[in-house]
Enzyme design. Sequence first.
Site, PDB file in Angstrom:
ATOM      1  N   ARG A 120       1.810  -7.373 -22.662  1.00 37.04           N
ATOM      2  CA  ARG A 120       1.187  -6.980 -23.873  1.00 37.04           C
ATOM      3  C   ARG A 120       2.055  -5.929 -24.906  1.00 37.04           C
ATOM      4  NH1 ARG A 120      -2.363  -2.921 -23.951  1.00 37.04           N
ATOM      5  NH2 ARG A 120      -3.788  -4.133 -24.991  1.00 37.04           N
ATOM      6  N   ASP A 174      -4.279   2.283 -26.914  1.00 34.56           N
ATOM      7  CA  ASP A 174      -4.923   2.331 -25.540  1.00 34.56           C
ATOM      8  C   ASP A 174      -5.007   3.434 -24.913  1.00 34.56           C
ATOM      9  OD1 ASP A 174      -5.020  -0.413 -25.994  1.00 34.56           O
ATOM     10  OD2 ASP A 174      -3.016  -0.875 -24.891  1.00 34.56           O
ATOM     11  N   GLU A 213      -0.426 -10.299   7.576  1.00 35.05           N
ATOM     12  CA  GLU A 213      -0.198  -8.723   8.081  1.00 35.05           C
ATOM     13  C   GLU A 213       0.918  -8.038   7.272  1.00 35.05           C
ATOM     14  OE1 GLU A 213      -2.409  -6.774  10.049  1.00 35.05           O
ATOM     15  OE2 GLU A 213      -3.568  -8.567   9.519  1.00 35.05           O
ATOM     16  N   PRO A 259       0.827  -1.171  -0.042  1.00 34.43           N
ATOM     17  CA  PRO A 259      -0.138   0.084  -0.002  1.00 34.43           C
ATOM     18  C   PRO A 259       0.807   1.214  -0.054  1.00 34.43           C
ATOM     19  CG  PRO A 259      -1.010  -1.603   1.682  1.00 34.43           C
ATOM     20  CD  PRO A 259       0.612  -2.125   1.077  1.00 34.43           C
TER      21      PRO A 259
END
Length: 255
Positions: free
Chosen positions: A158, A173, A120, A93
């Site tokens: 890709r 894209d 955790e 995070p």
Amino acid sequence: MRFDIITLFPELFAPFLASGVTRRAYSSDQVAVRLWNPRDYAQGNYRRVDDRPFGGGPGMVMMIEPLQACLDAIRADRAEDPAEQVPLVLFSPIGRKLDHPAVERWAQSPGAILLCGRYEGIDQRFIDTHVNAQISLGDFVLSGGEIAAMALLDAVTRLQPGVLNDEGSHQLDSFNPSLNGLLDCPHYTRPEVWQGQEVPPVLMSGHHAQIERWRRDQSLEITARHRPDLLAQARDSGHLTRKDEAVLAKIADGL
């Protein structure tokens, strides 16, 4: 290009590596993927890879020793020059959010070692000692890093030559430099009329200049409505023309 993935759940990757258009790159080793389970390097009868956190609290923490042994095995298998070791990446995070420019940089790299955390978290000492970069998919929490690893792999693969059926496909894209970082326009195919809804006539006209202008206008409108932050970046970078600004002025009147 080679990616080594440290994961407690290597079986999650089997369908991902065998499905979709990118599977050709994995099966041919154009993008080599190696899966490594820290449990295979754990000691004792139970092959334990986690333990309770010091200081108390809920959950478990991934232990250093199995991770260290696993990393050592990967480095040995890669036979890298110490000065040219690929980075160890942790999905976390606190990492930088993954975006298209970052994907393009990874697509030009020799690869990396991807560390998929669980529980955790991971003993901070291992992170401080070995992790070179941290990546986040966004402001939410996943059960582990495997989904994030698949997302990075798919986005990078890709972009490799010959992976997509049409070499120019990824150039159109969303977020691509060819669109100046804007969102892609809508797309249509057969039938020409579906439940009373027709394909925009300009797309049936065969007039390539008008089609390109329509697509650009649609890209501008979609970005203005849904991601004005991207529009601001394109403007600050000088990527918007006078015609673009005129189109945007009309769009703003209708918002």
